[in-house]
Design an enzyme around this catalytic site. Structure first.
Site, short mmCIF file in Angstrom:
data_model
loop_
_atom_site.label_atom_id
_atom_site.label_comp_id
_atom_site.label_asym_id
_atom_site.label_seq_id
_atom_site.Cartn_x
_atom_site.Cartn_y
_atom_site.Cartn_z
N HIS A 92 -10.01 -24.57 43.67
CA HIS A 92 -11.16 -25.63 43.67
C HIS A 92 -12.08 -26.45 43.08
CE1 HIS A 92 -13.40 -22.07 45.44
NE2 HIS A 92 -14.69 -23.68 44.54
N GLU A 99 -10.58 -27.79 49.16
CA GLU A 99 -9.43 -25.91 48.62
C GLU A 99 -7.93 -26.17 48.15
OE1 GLU A 99 -10.81 -23.40 48.32
OE2 GLU A 99 -12.96 -22.93 50.45
N ASP A 108 -20.73 -31.28 46.74
CA ASP A 108 -20.77 -30.40 48.20
C ASP A 108 -22.07 -29.33 48.87
OD1 ASP A 108 -20.84 -28.72 46.41
OD2 ASP A 108 -19.21 -27.80 47.19
N ASP A 154 -9.48 -20.13 43.22
CA ASP A 154 -8.37 -20.52 43.56
C ASP A 154 -7.70 -21.98 43.54
OD1 ASP A 154 -10.05 -22.35 45.13
OD2 ASP A 154 -9.71 -21.16 47.22
#
Ligand code: F6R
Length: 243
Positions: A141, A146, A70, A139
């Protein structure tokens, strides 16, 4: 449900060495392999170890190709917080990998859809990812995928959650400077890798490690999809594993 191979190390540094063993084995068996790489705090021990092993003559990155997960949208490659710069400073500048053999999504892409498609095509032209390294967000990810209501398949643009921007603000002057969007490989891109190494360190990741690997598979915890991948090695330090 498939089960990951689980390796538990006493310290983050030792976890990094176990992850380095996976890369060493691959590069020795297939010198022109394709590796998928991550940024963040977690892989730093691994990258230091890979640099040391190449210097010691145990590894040779000359023919290795690498694709990063990313990049922040809007950051130039030489921006202090860009993931391209992170990779240069923490790994690429210290090993023999050829610059043209390293790809990171272009944070400044104007035609986002063309850039994302070209990214997927480059990975495909290289023959696919042999070993994908992953870290995990609090979370759940992976890359910048996400929690949401589906598993995104291909490289795409994503809006970052407040939680992720908060977690990453430590690298910026203030939260306002953390980009609101990013480009990331899709969950499908990640799942297409032949082998996956998920590295998790720190007690603060214990809860999400349990949810991802021992809870239900749901796009609300993107990493939980890894339960369906046939070749995942989960490497935890003792703090992340718990007990
Ligand atoms: C970064 C990436 C992210 C990180 C995750 C954990 O390229 O893919 O998914 O792996 O945010 O980051 P750290 O390791 O900083 O806790």
């Amino acid at each position: 449900m498939l089960h990951p191979r689980i390796l538990i190390a006493p310290t983050p540094a030792e976890a990094g060495r176990l992850a380095a063993d996976q890369f060493e084995a691959l590069i020795q068996a297939k010198p022109a392999c394709v590796i998928g790489l991550a940024t963040g705090s977690t892989p730093l021990h691994l990258y230091r170890e890979l640099i040391a092993r190449e210097k010691a003559g145990k590894l040779d990155f000359t023919r290795v190709r690498s694709a990063n997960l990313d990049e922040y949208k809007g950051l130039a490659p030489d921006h202090a917080q860009s993931y391209r710069r992170f990779m240069q400073e923490n790994l690429f500048d210290h090993i023999c990998i050829k610059p043209e053999n390293t790809i990171v999504p272009d944070g400044l892409a104007e035609d986002v859809s063309a850039m994302c498609q070209a990214y997927e095509k480059q990975i495909e032209d290289w023959g696919g990812v042999d070993l994908q390294l992953l870290g995990i967000g609090h979370d759940g990810h992976i890359g910048f995928n996400e929690p949401c209501d589906h598993f995104p398949t291909m490289t795409h643009e994503v809006a970052l959650t407040q939680m992720t921007r908060e977690a990453n603000k430590r690298f910026f002057a203030s939260i306002d400077e953390v980009p609101a969007a990013a480009f990331t490989m899709g969950v499908g891109t990640v799942m297409a890798a032949r082998k996956i190494v998920m590295l998790i360190t720190g007690a603060d990741k214990h809860e999400i490690m349990r949810k991802a690997f021992f809870g239900p598979v749901t796009p609300e915890v993107p990493a939980s999809i890894l339960q369906f991948h046939p070749d995942v090695t989960l490497i935890c330090d003792a703090a992340a594993w718990g007990e």
